[in-house]
Design an enzyme around this catalytic site. Sequence first.
Site, PDB file in Angstrom:
ATOM      1  N   LYS A 207       7.690  -9.272 -16.422  1.00 32.53           N
ATOM      2  CA  LYS A 207       8.128 -10.651 -16.645  1.00 32.53           C
ATOM      3  C   LYS A 207       6.904 -11.555 -16.787  1.00 32.53           C
ATOM      4  CE  LYS A 207      10.788 -14.101 -14.096  1.00 32.53           C
ATOM      5  NZ  LYS A 207      11.626 -14.309 -12.920  1.00 32.53           N
ATOM      6  N   GLU A 213      -0.759  -3.690 -11.346  1.00 29.83           N
ATOM      7  CA  GLU A 213      -0.443  -2.279 -11.606  1.00 29.83           C
ATOM      8  C   GLU A 213      -0.046  -2.079 -13.063  1.00 29.83           C
ATOM      9  OE1 GLU A 213       0.736  -4.154  -9.152  1.00 29.83           O
ATOM     10  OE2 GLU A 213       0.996  -3.019  -7.297  1.00 29.83           O
ATOM     11  N   GLY A 268      13.107 -10.617 -10.779  1.00 33.59           N
ATOM     12  CA  GLY A 268      12.699  -9.239 -11.099  1.00 33.59           C
ATOM     13  C   GLY A 268      13.694  -8.193 -10.630  1.00 33.59           C
ATOM     14  N   ARG A 269      14.092  -8.280  -9.360  1.00 33.00           N
ATOM     15  CA  ARG A 269      14.975  -7.238  -8.806  1.00 33.00           C
ATOM     16  C   ARG A 269      16.406  -7.356  -9.315  1.00 33.00           C
ATOM     17  NH1 ARG A 269      12.847 -10.809  -5.413  1.00 33.00           N
ATOM     18  NH2 ARG A 269      14.140 -12.168  -4.132  1.00 33.00           N
ATOM     19  N   GLU A 354      13.762  -7.322  -0.473  1.00 35.09           N
ATOM     20  CA  GLU A 354      12.936  -8.371  -1.086  1.00 35.09           C
ATOM     21  C   GLU A 354      13.718  -9.695  -1.109  1.00 35.09           C
ATOM     22  OE1 GLU A 354      11.375  -8.151  -5.232  1.00 35.09           O
ATOM     23  OE2 GLU A 354       9.376  -8.228  -4.354  1.00 35.09           O
ATOM     24  N   HIS A 385      21.236  17.446   6.967  1.00 33.59           N
ATOM     25  CA  HIS A 385      20.347  18.438   7.573  1.00 33.59           C
ATOM     26  C   HIS A 385      19.041  17.784   7.997  1.00 33.59           C
ATOM     27  CE1 HIS A 385      23.158  21.544   6.334  1.00 33.59           C
ATOM     28  NE2 HIS A 385      23.341  20.754   5.279  1.00 33.59           N
ATOM     29  N   LYS A 513      -1.263  -9.187  -2.213  1.00 31.95           N
ATOM     30  CA  LYS A 513      -1.865  -9.164  -3.552  1.00 31.95           C
ATOM     31  C   LYS A 513      -3.219  -9.856  -3.509  1.00 31.95           C
ATOM     32  CE  LYS A 513       2.398  -9.392  -6.273  1.00 31.95           C
ATOM     33  NZ  LYS A 513       3.170 -10.185  -7.214  1.00 31.95           N
TER      34      LYS A 513
END
Length: 548
Positions: A207, A213, A268-269, A354, A385, A513
């Site tokens: 965005k 990254e 974003g999410r 978030e 398990h 950041k």
Amino acid sequence: MTSPTHLSAWIALSEHRKEIDATSIQQIFSAQPDRITKCTAVAAGWTLDFSKHRASSKTFSLLTKLAKEASIESLREKMFRGDNINATENRSVLHTALRASHAKDSLLIDGNNVLAEVRSTLKQMEKFIWQLQSGQWRGYSNKKITDVVSIGIGGSYLGPKVVTEALKPYAQSTIRVHYIANIDGSDITEKLKKLDPETTLFIVSSKSFGTLETLYNANASREWFLRNGGPESSVHKHFAAVSSNVKKAVEFGIAEENIFPMWDWVGGRYSLWSAIGLPIAVAVGMENFRELLKGAHEMDSHFQTAPLEENLPVIMGTLGIWYSNFYGAQSHALIPYDHYLRALPAHIQQLDMESNGKANLQDGSATEIDTGPIIWGGAGTNGQHAYHQLLHQGTRLVPVDFIAPLTTHNPVNDHHTQLFANCVSQSQALMVGKTLSQAKEELKKSGASAEQIEKTAPHKVIQGNRPSNTLLTDKLTPFTVGSLIALYEHKTFVQGAIWGINSFDQWGVELGKELGTDIAERLASNSDNSALDPSTQNLIAAFKKAQS
Ligand code: F6P
């Protein structure tokens, strides 16, 4: 928005807990013959069984009252109509508009019809997918594209990746879709190893077009392309972008017509429904992508119109508050009994944590109660398990959502029957548990001595009375995957609204950041680190030593 603790329903719920503590889920079932009818709600292809809860009819009416007193209905309307409910960023929150363009003509924000923008972006996506699938889009050596690599992180990665996996049975094209997110060079190295630059197309999803990254991975991919024979003049044939920062994407070398828009009003999410979902559409085709949107839209309509007591996001959201704030539950588990949904908990974890991992009310004052729980989980039966031991006998209360399709895409012998049996038996076991006398009886039947029985029986006791939801759907389809994710989005909204926090900013990720940039500079230079704390100094020194 203030703390909900002063609301009369909140105060009543605090008192009411004592009544519920004096009973059990099983006793509540016995006292309420029509409980299963009362505690089943249906929406957009999903049926929610919310009967296995420490909640009587009175609890549910108080929880509905809480939602009402917290003004859920008016806050919900504010979101859907595009008010700036993300106040700290002064933005609307309109991911719901991304899936409404087939159903409505217009939604005006600052004089712009956002639904027209959504429709035109969907058309742009459609054209792109057609060009790729028909082989009209060619790489620099005139070969067809065989692999699409999506580069992005956070919301620009997890949602699309999880949906691509969930919809694998609907994969339409021969084009393979890959995702690169982590700045760890091993991620990109392993992915690029298998790819051919002549037939690979990268989609840079960011965005902001400013995320470290993503920029590192986009640059490394371009270098890989150029190093392996791709000409500079053909970068535009191998790179597309989804971004609201067109300028930066163009500077990177992406042709303007291959940049898909993103808007400030999409967090974003919450963005997999936008062009950020392009890799999903590459994998399953535009028709299925539109079905995904339709499923989400149907859940939106349900959330907007269903009475609160039958409203899935409200029921799940308020029950979550009941356990978080009145029982001190610290986490909430999601356990899908479906291989294709195995990564869903990771997406919902990002979405919820978030959004609701906040300690300040909307007015900036500190919250006095717990907010977002830790969301975790994984595929059933694998978890049985592993961590299910803690769910059954641990000291912590962990409410669970079991999620299961009633039919499978891959019938193998009676695997699906066994899978479903395990899902049902887990929620049953959580509720019924095992008493000491049952454990003793069991041991006696197995021939254990009196001494062994005394010694072992306490370890076999399972408390029971542990709550869970079960969400069922006939089949996992693009529609039901869309509605399921929208359900969790709205559940997150309901909880954030009741807690009085802003579910739509994410300032907490910023400090890491900033400090990361500072540390990276120190790692690359001979800076004086003596003002830093001793642990940080030591870690920096260890890294530098290893590089020398
Ligand atoms: O760091 C958090 C975050 O801002 C997320 O909210 C977002 O989805 C992600 O980073 C990626 O941001 P972008 O799409 O701008 O690269």
